[in-house]
Motif scaffolding. Structure first.
Motif, PDB file in Angstrom:
ATOM      1  N   PRO A  28      32.992  35.213  16.484  1.00  0.00           N
ATOM      2  CA  PRO A  28      33.521  36.517  16.886  1.00  0.00           C
ATOM      3  C   PRO A  28      32.932  36.982  18.219  1.00  0.00           C
ATOM      4  N   PHE A  29      33.680  37.841  18.889  1.00  0.00           N
ATOM      5  CA  PHE A  29      33.171  38.516  20.081  1.00  0.00           C
ATOM      6  C   PHE A  29      33.446  40.011  19.925  1.00  0.00           C
ATOM      7  N   ILE A  30      32.639  40.820  20.562  1.00  0.00           N
ATOM      8  CA  ILE A  30      32.752  42.268  20.379  1.00  0.00           C
ATOM      9  C   ILE A  30      33.259  42.996  21.617  1.00  0.00           C
ATOM     10  N   GLY A  31      33.186  42.358  22.775  1.00  0.00           N
ATOM     11  CA  GLY A  31      33.611  43.044  23.997  1.00  0.00           C
ATOM     12  C   GLY A  31      34.471  42.172  24.880  1.00  0.00           C
ATOM     13  N   VAL A  32      35.366  42.802  25.640  1.00  0.00           N
ATOM     14  CA  VAL A  32      36.238  42.079  26.547  1.00  0.00           C
ATOM     15  C   VAL A  32      36.752  43.027  27.622  1.00  0.00           C
ATOM     16  N   ILE A  33      36.947  42.509  28.784  1.00  0.00           N
ATOM     17  CA  ILE A  33      37.670  43.215  29.841  1.00  0.00           C
ATOM     18  C   ILE A  33      38.517  42.180  30.581  1.00  0.00           C
ATOM     19  N   MET A  34      39.792  42.499  30.789  1.00  0.00           N
ATOM     20  CA  MET A  34      40.696  41.520  31.390  1.00  0.00           C
ATOM     21  C   MET A  34      41.649  42.224  32.348  1.00  0.00           C
ATOM     22  N   ASN A  35      41.979  41.545  33.467  1.00  0.00           N
ATOM     23  CA  ASN A  35      42.939  42.057  34.426  1.00  0.00           C
ATOM     24  C   ASN A  35      43.654  40.889  35.095  1.00  0.00           C
ATOM     25  N   VAL A  36      44.616  41.204  35.950  1.00  0.00           N
ATOM     26  CA  VAL A  36      45.437  40.191  36.608  1.00  0.00           C
ATOM     27  C   VAL A  36      45.357  40.405  38.109  1.00  0.00           C
ATOM     28  N   HIS A  37      45.102  39.332  38.858  1.00  0.00           N
ATOM     29  CA  HIS A  37      44.910  39.407  40.302  1.00  0.00           C
ATOM     30  C   HIS A  37      45.966  38.606  41.036  1.00  0.00           C
ATOM     31  N   VAL A  38      46.339  39.076  42.226  1.00  0.00           N
ATOM     32  CA  VAL A  38      47.089  38.227  43.142  1.00  0.00           C
ATOM     33  C   VAL A  38      46.194  37.043  43.506  1.00  0.00           C
ATOM     34  N   ALA A  39      46.774  35.869  43.573  1.00  0.00           N
ATOM     35  CA  ALA A  39      46.003  34.641  43.784  1.00  0.00           C
ATOM     36  C   ALA A  39      45.056  34.761  44.970  1.00  0.00           C
ATOM     37  N   ASP A  40      43.802  34.365  44.750  1.00  0.00           N
ATOM     38  CA  ASP A  40      42.776  34.290  45.796  1.00  0.00           C
ATOM     39  C   ASP A  40      42.429  35.656  46.398  1.00  0.00           C
ATOM     40  N   VAL A  94      49.728  34.545  40.596  1.00  0.00           N
ATOM     41  CA  VAL A  94      48.730  35.445  40.016  1.00  0.00           C
ATOM     42  C   VAL A  94      47.800  34.639  39.121  1.00  0.00           C
ATOM     43  N   THR A  95      46.661  35.209  38.790  1.00  0.00           N
ATOM     44  CA  THR A  95      45.727  34.588  37.862  1.00  0.00           C
ATOM     45  C   THR A  95      45.153  35.650  36.940  1.00  0.00           C
ATOM     46  N   PHE A  96      44.965  35.306  35.662  1.00  0.00           N
ATOM     47  CA  PHE A  96      44.387  36.216  34.672  1.00  0.00           C
ATOM     48  C   PHE A  96      42.879  35.955  34.584  1.00  0.00           C
ATOM     49  N   ARG A  97      42.084  37.022  34.676  1.00  0.00           N
ATOM     50  CA  ARG A  97      40.624  36.893  34.614  1.00  0.00           C
ATOM     51  C   ARG A  97      40.087  37.763  33.492  1.00  0.00           C
ATOM     52  N   ALA A  98      39.067  37.267  32.808  1.00  0.00           N
ATOM     53  CA  ALA A  98      38.504  38.015  31.679  1.00  0.00           C
ATOM     54  C   ALA A  98      37.000  37.789  31.575  1.00  0.00           C
ATOM     55  N   THR A  99      36.307  38.768  31.008  1.00  0.00           N
ATOM     56  CA  THR A  99      34.898  38.663  30.646  1.00  0.00           C
ATOM     57  C   THR A  99      34.776  38.941  29.154  1.00  0.00           C
ATOM     58  N   PHE A 100      34.066  38.058  28.421  1.00  0.00           N
ATOM     59  CA  PHE A 100      33.891  38.187  26.978  1.00  0.00           C
ATOM     60  C   PHE A 100      32.426  38.447  26.655  1.00  0.00           C
ATOM     61  N   MET A 101      32.204  39.208  25.612  1.00  0.00           N
ATOM     62  CA  MET A 101      30.839  39.474  25.147  1.00  0.00           C
ATOM     63  C   MET A 101      30.745  39.137  23.666  1.00  0.00           C
ATOM     64  N   GLU A 102      29.799  38.227  23.321  1.00  0.00           N
ATOM     65  CA  GLU A 102      29.525  37.932  21.913  1.00  0.00           C
ATOM     66  C   GLU A 102      28.417  38.840  21.385  1.00  0.00           C
ATOM     67  N   LEU A 103      27.384  38.976  22.180  1.00  0.00           N
ATOM     68  CA  LEU A 103      26.295  39.900  21.892  1.00  0.00           C
ATOM     69  C   LEU A 103      25.992  40.664  23.173  1.00  0.00           C
ATOM     70  N   PHE A 104      25.184  41.692  23.077  1.00  0.00           N
ATOM     71  CA  PHE A 104      24.909  42.479  24.267  1.00  0.00           C
ATOM     72  C   PHE A 104      24.196  41.672  25.339  1.00  0.00           C
ATOM     73  N   ASP A 105      23.483  40.620  24.932  1.00  0.00           N
ATOM     74  CA  ASP A 105      22.796  39.784  25.909  1.00  0.00           C
ATOM     75  C   ASP A 105      23.393  38.378  25.998  1.00  0.00           C
ATOM     76  N   LEU A 106      24.621  38.209  25.463  1.00  0.00           N
ATOM     77  CA  LEU A 106      25.290  36.914  25.507  1.00  0.00           C
ATOM     78  C   LEU A 106      26.768  37.145  25.838  1.00  0.00           C
ATOM     79  N   PHE A 107      27.155  36.748  27.032  1.00  0.00           N
ATOM     80  CA  PHE A 107      28.532  37.004  27.452  1.00  0.00           C
ATOM     81  C   PHE A 107      28.964  35.928  28.458  1.00  0.00           C
ATOM     82  N   TRP A 108      30.266  35.856  28.687  1.00  0.00           N
ATOM     83  CA  TRP A 108      30.883  34.885  29.594  1.00  0.00           C
ATOM     84  C   TRP A 108      31.745  35.640  30.608  1.00  0.00           C
ATOM     85  N   ILE A 109      31.571  35.341  31.863  1.00  0.00           N
ATOM     86  CA  ILE A 109      32.321  36.038  32.914  1.00  0.00           C
ATOM     87  C   ILE A 109      33.271  35.073  33.624  1.00  0.00           C
ATOM     88  N   ASN A 110      34.278  35.651  34.275  1.00  0.00           N
ATOM     89  CA  ASN A 110      35.216  34.909  35.116  1.00  0.00           C
ATOM     90  C   ASN A 110      35.931  33.782  34.365  1.00  0.00           C
TER      91      ASN A 110
END
Length: 417
Positions: A28-40, A94-110
Motif C-alpha cells: 500500500p501507499f498513502i500519498g500521491v501527487i500527479m500532473n501532466v506536462h508538455v513534453a520536455d 505530453v508525459t504523466f508524472r507522479a510522486t508516491f509515498m509509502e511512508l513519511f520517510d519512504l517515497f518515490w519521485i518522478n
C-alpha cells in the motif's frame, strides 16, 4: 516497492485518458501527487475529470483548475484510478508524472510515462494514402525536434518511439532546415484503434516530402503549405540511385488533363455553337442534319467520353468512396451524373414538332448549365496546380468567348453567302 503508471493504451487520439496507479506486490501507499506536462517542459496541461473521492482530490496550479491530483487523506491503498482530459487545442506530446509515498520517510519521485501523443495532427495527405510511416523534423526559436508517426487517411498519429531514431542532427541556414537521422530497418507504428503496422526497409517504398508551419508556441505541425512531392517510382533503400519526384502522380495528371480539356475546350465549343452558330451554313447538311448540330453532338459525346474515362480512372485510384470523401469528389460525382443524364436525354430527344419538345429543351439547357456550374466549383475546390491553371484559362475563355464567337459567326455567315 515499485510503483507504476498504467495507461489503457500507449498512444491515443481522443481527449480523455484513463490511468491506473498501482503498486507491485500489493504494497500500500498513502500519498500521491500527479500532473501532466508538455513534453520536455514544466508546463502543466489538461485537467483531471474523475477520481476516487474517498482517497484523492484535485488542485489548481499556475491559474488553471484541476490540473493536478493528490491524496485527500492518509488512508493506505494499493491502486487508484483517475481520468484526465486534454485541452482542446493542439499541444504535441505530453508525459504523466507522479510522486508516491509509502511512508513519511519512504517515497518515490518522478515516476512517469513515456511521451504520449495528445491528439491526431494535420498531415499532408493529398492522394489516396494510408499506413504511411512519417518522420517529422521541426525547428522554431532555436529548438528542433524529431517526431515519428503514421498517416491514416487524413490524420497523422504521433508515436512514443522516437527514441529508436539515432544520430539526429538539424541545422537551420539561410531559411532552409537540414535534418539527418538514422533509423532501424524495421519499425512499427500503431494507429488510434490499436492496429500495428510494420515497416521493413528491405522492401521498396515511395518517399514523400512535405513542408509547412507549426502551431504558434508548439512543435505541432499544421497543414502543409504546398502539395507534397512524391517519388515517381518506389525506392530501394539499399541502393544509391537518383530518383525523380512529382506533386501529382501520373493518373492524377491524366484525370486533370481530361477534365480540363473536356470542360474548358469541348464544353465551350458545344455551348457557343448551339447558342450562336445555328444560322451558319443553313443549306448544308452533314449526315442528314445541320452542321451546327453535328458539331454540337460530336463535342457533347467527346465531353461524355473524357469525363467518364477521367471519372473511372480516379475512382479506381482512390479505391472507391470512403468515409473521408471531400467536396471535390462529390462535385465530380454530380458532374458525371449530369453528363449521363444529358446523354440519355440526347438519345430520347423528341422530334421538333413533338408537344413535349419545349420541356426537353428546358431540361437539356438546365442540366447542361448545372453541369457547367458544378464543374467550375470543382476547379475551385481542387488544390492542385493544374486546377489553378484551369481556373485562369476558364475565366479568360468566359470573358472573351462572347465577343470572339460573335465575330467568328459574322465571318462564317458572310463567307457562306
Amino acid at each position: 516497492m515499485a510503483v507504476q503508471l498504467i495507461m489503457d493504451v500507449i498512444g491515443y487520439s481522443d481527449q480523455y485518458k484513463s490511468l491506473t496507479l498501482v503498486a507491485h506486490d500489493d504494497r500500500p501507499f498513502i500519498g500521491v501527487i500527479m500532473n501532466v506536462h508538455v513534453a520536455d517542459t514544466d508546463d502543466l496541461v489538461g485537467r483531471f475529470l474523475s477520481y476516487s473521492d474517498n482517497k484523492t482530490k484535485t488542485g489548481s496550479c499556475s491559474g488553471d483548475s484541476m490540473n493536478y491530483i493528490t491524496h485527500a487523506n492518509n488512508l493506505a491503498v494499493t491502486k487508484m484510478e483517475v481520468t484526465w482530459v486534454a485541452p482542446e487545442e493542439e499541444i504535441g506530446d505530453v508525459t504523466f508524472r507522479a510522486t508516491f509515498m509509502e511512508l513519511f520517510d519512504l517515497f518515490w519521485i518522478n515516476v512517469k510515462t513515456d511521451l504520449i501523443s495528445k491528439l491526431p495532427l494535420s498531415a499532408p495527405v493529398k492522394d489516396k494514402e494510408g499506413d504511411d510511416q512519417t518522420i517529422t523534423c521541426t525547428y522554431a526559436k532555436g529548438k528542433s525536434t524529431f517526431q515519428y508517426g503514421i498517416n491514416v487517411i487524413e490524420q497523422n498519429y504521433r508515436q512514443s518511439k522516437r527514441g529508436r531514431l539515432t544520430q539526429m542532427t538539424t541545422s537551420y541556414r539561410d531559411g532552409s532546415l537540414y535534418c539527418s537521422f538514422t533509423m532501424p530497418i524495421v519499425m512499427n507504428a500503431t494507429d488510434e484503434s490499436g492496429r500495428t503496422v510494420t515497416y521493413d526497409l528491405h522492401n521498396p517504398y515511395h518517399v514523400m516530402l512535405a513542408w509547412g508551419r507549426l502551431h504558434e508556441g508548439t512543435d505541432v505541425i499544421t497543414k502543409h503549405d504546398e502539395l507534397p512531392i512524391q517519388s515517381i517510382n518506389k525506392i530501394h533503400f539499399d541502393a544509391v540511385e537518383i530518383h525523380r519526384a512529382t506533386a501529382l502522380p501520373l493518373i492524377t495528371r491524366i484525370h486533370g488533363i481530361l477534365m480540363l480539356t473536356a470542360w474548358i475546350l469541348f464544353v465551350g465549343v458545344a455551348t457557343v455553337v448551339a447558342r450562336h452558330y445555328r444560322p451558319m451554313y443553313p443549306a448544308k447538311l452533314v449526315c442528314g442534319t445541320k452542321v451546327w448540330f453535328q458539331i454540337h453532338r460530336f463535342t457533347a459525346i467527346t465531353v461524355f467520353i473524357f469525363t467518364a474515362v477521367s471519372f473511372v480512372i480516379i475512382f479506381f485510384k482512390v479505391d472507391g468512396l470512403s468515409d473521408h470523401v471531400g467536396v471535390h469528389s462529390w462535385l465530380g460525382i454530380a458532374v458525371m451524373s449530369c453528363v449521363c443524364l444529358q446523354m440519355i436525354g440526347g438519345l430520347l430527344r423528341p422530334s421538333p414538332d413533338n408537344r413535349v419538345r419545349p420541356v426537353f429543351n428546358y431540361l437539356h439547357w438546365g442540366i447542361g448549365k448545372s453541369a457547367q456550374i458544378l464543374a467550375d466549383m470543382s476547379f475551385y475546390d481542387c488544390e492542385n496546380p493544374s486546377a489553378l491553371i484551369g481556373q485562369e484559362v476558364f475565366h479568360k475563355i468566359r470573358k472573351n468567348a462572347s465577343k470572339s464567337s460573335e465575330e467568328l459567326r459574322h465571318y462564317c455567315i458572310s463567307s457562306d453567302s
